[in-house]
Enzyme design. Structure first.
Site, PDB file in Angstrom:
ATOM      1  NE  ARG A  64      -2.557  -2.252   2.733  1.00  0.00           N
ATOM      2  CZ  ARG A  64      -2.961  -2.610   3.944  1.00  0.00           C
ATOM      3  NH1 ARG A  64      -3.877  -1.894   4.547  1.00  0.00           N
ATOM      4  NH2 ARG A  64      -2.456  -3.655   4.529  1.00  0.00           N
ATOM      5  CD  GLU A 101       1.855  -9.889  18.350  1.00  0.00           C
ATOM      6  OE1 GLU A 101       1.412  -9.285  17.362  1.00  0.00           O
ATOM      7  OE2 GLU A 101       1.166 -10.277  19.303  1.00  0.00           O
TER       8      GLU A 101
HETATM    9  P1  AMP Z   1       4.010  -2.075  11.327  1.00  0.00           P
HETATM   10  O1  AMP Z   1       5.271  -2.692  10.829  1.00  0.00           O
HETATM   11  O2  AMP Z   1       3.468  -2.740  12.559  1.00  0.00           O
HETATM   12  O3  AMP Z   1       4.112  -0.570  11.503  1.00  0.00           O
HETATM   13  O4  AMP Z   1       2.884  -2.379  10.242  1.00  0.00           O
HETATM   14  C1  AMP Z   1       2.693  -1.543   9.174  1.00  0.00           C
HETATM   15  C2  AMP Z   1       2.086  -2.250   7.992  1.00  0.00           C
HETATM   16  O5  AMP Z   1       1.007  -3.129   8.340  1.00  0.00           O
HETATM   17  C3  AMP Z   1       1.532  -1.229   7.051  1.00  0.00           C
HETATM   18  O6  AMP Z   1       2.079  -1.491   5.779  1.00  0.00           O
HETATM   19  C4  AMP Z   1       0.044  -1.382   7.075  1.00  0.00           C
HETATM   20  O7  AMP Z   1      -0.417  -1.409   5.753  1.00  0.00           O
HETATM   21  C5  AMP Z   1      -0.241  -2.687   7.801  1.00  0.00           C
HETATM   22  N1  AMP Z   1      -1.153  -2.524   8.965  1.00  0.00           N
HETATM   23  C6  AMP Z   1      -0.830  -2.692  10.271  1.00  0.00           C
HETATM   24  N2  AMP Z   1      -1.865  -2.474  11.090  1.00  0.00           N
HETATM   25  C7  AMP Z   1      -2.908  -2.149  10.290  1.00  0.00           C
HETATM   26  C8  AMP Z   1      -4.283  -1.784  10.537  1.00  0.00           C
HETATM   27  N3  AMP Z   1      -4.802  -1.700  11.771  1.00  0.00           N
HETATM   28  N4  AMP Z   1      -5.061  -1.494   9.473  1.00  0.00           N
HETATM   29  C9  AMP Z   1      -4.553  -1.549   8.217  1.00  0.00           C
HETATM   30  N5  AMP Z   1      -3.289  -1.884   7.922  1.00  0.00           N
HETATM   31  C10 AMP Z   1      -2.457  -2.188   8.932  1.00  0.00           C
END
Ligand code: AMP
Length: 178
Positions: A64, A101
């Site tokens: 995305r 995780e």
């Molecule tokens: P992180 O590495 O935990 O910051 O996860 C980020 C990635 O996970 C991004 O590319 C988001 O597209 C996806 N993501 C994580 N949590 C969500 C959420 N609650 N809703 C939509 N996409 C999420």
């Protein structure tokens, strides 16, 4: 300065899907933004205003991060580099492993597309824990470039993703937060 109208329009457009893909997760669905070309343009203009004159290239995180990142790079007239999940890019590529995780993951980009000394914007749609973004930033800096900015449409405050980006001497921008 925050663009109140854009924040309101996005709040009305982004859908919250509770308990997807797992119980307890509030999934933010950005796909309705693409049904509204004017809103898409406004998002790009806002992200471009944050980065104009400040970066030499944009790195987008699969998948995305590509939807907005490419348009931002084109408007800034700078290169766009894809950061992909492992196993998708042909060689030569460079990669980095990072902890999730449960277990670990890896991201990669083509060798030589990020150049030493460049100021890089790392862009994704959403900042959650910051794990993926932090790994992307390390990968970029391993190439001798500097991460000077991070941008996201959405930040999930409670997950404290911005904490993990503090190791980098970079500005962090989220259009709206939940
Ligand atoms: P992180 O590495 O935990 O910051 O996860 C980020 C990635 O996970 C991004 O590319 C988001 O597209 C996806 N993501 C994580 N949590 C969500 C959420 N609650 N809703 C939509 N996409 C999420």
């Amino acid at each position: 300065m925050k663009n109140r109208k854009l924040i309101r329009d996005l709040e009305e457009t982004i859908e919250n899907i509770p308990d997807f893909p797992k119980p307890g997760i509030q999934f933010k669905d950005i796909t309705p933004i693409f049904l509204n070309p004017k809103l898409y343009e406004d998002v790009i203009a806002d992200l471009v205003a944050f980065s104009r004159g400040k970066v030499d290239a944009v790195c987008g995180i699969e998948s995305r991060g590509y939807l907005f990142g490419i348009a931002v790079a084109v408007a800034l007239e700078v290169p766009f580099i894809l950061i992909r999940k492992a196993g998708k890019l042909p060689p030569p590529f460079v990669g980095i492993e990072y902890e999730l995780e449960y277990g670990s993951a890896e991201i990669e980009m083509r060798t030589g597309q990020v150049k030493p000394g460049q100021r890089i914007l790392i862009h994704d749609d959403l900042l959650a824990t910051g794990g993926t973004t932090q790994a992307a930033a390390k990968l970029v800096e391993n190439q001798g470039a500097t991460v000077s900015q991070f941008s996201f449409l959405i930040g999930l405050k409670d997950l404290n993703g911005a904490e993990r980006l503090k190791d980098f001497d970079a500005e962090v921008y989220t259009i709206l937060e939940y």
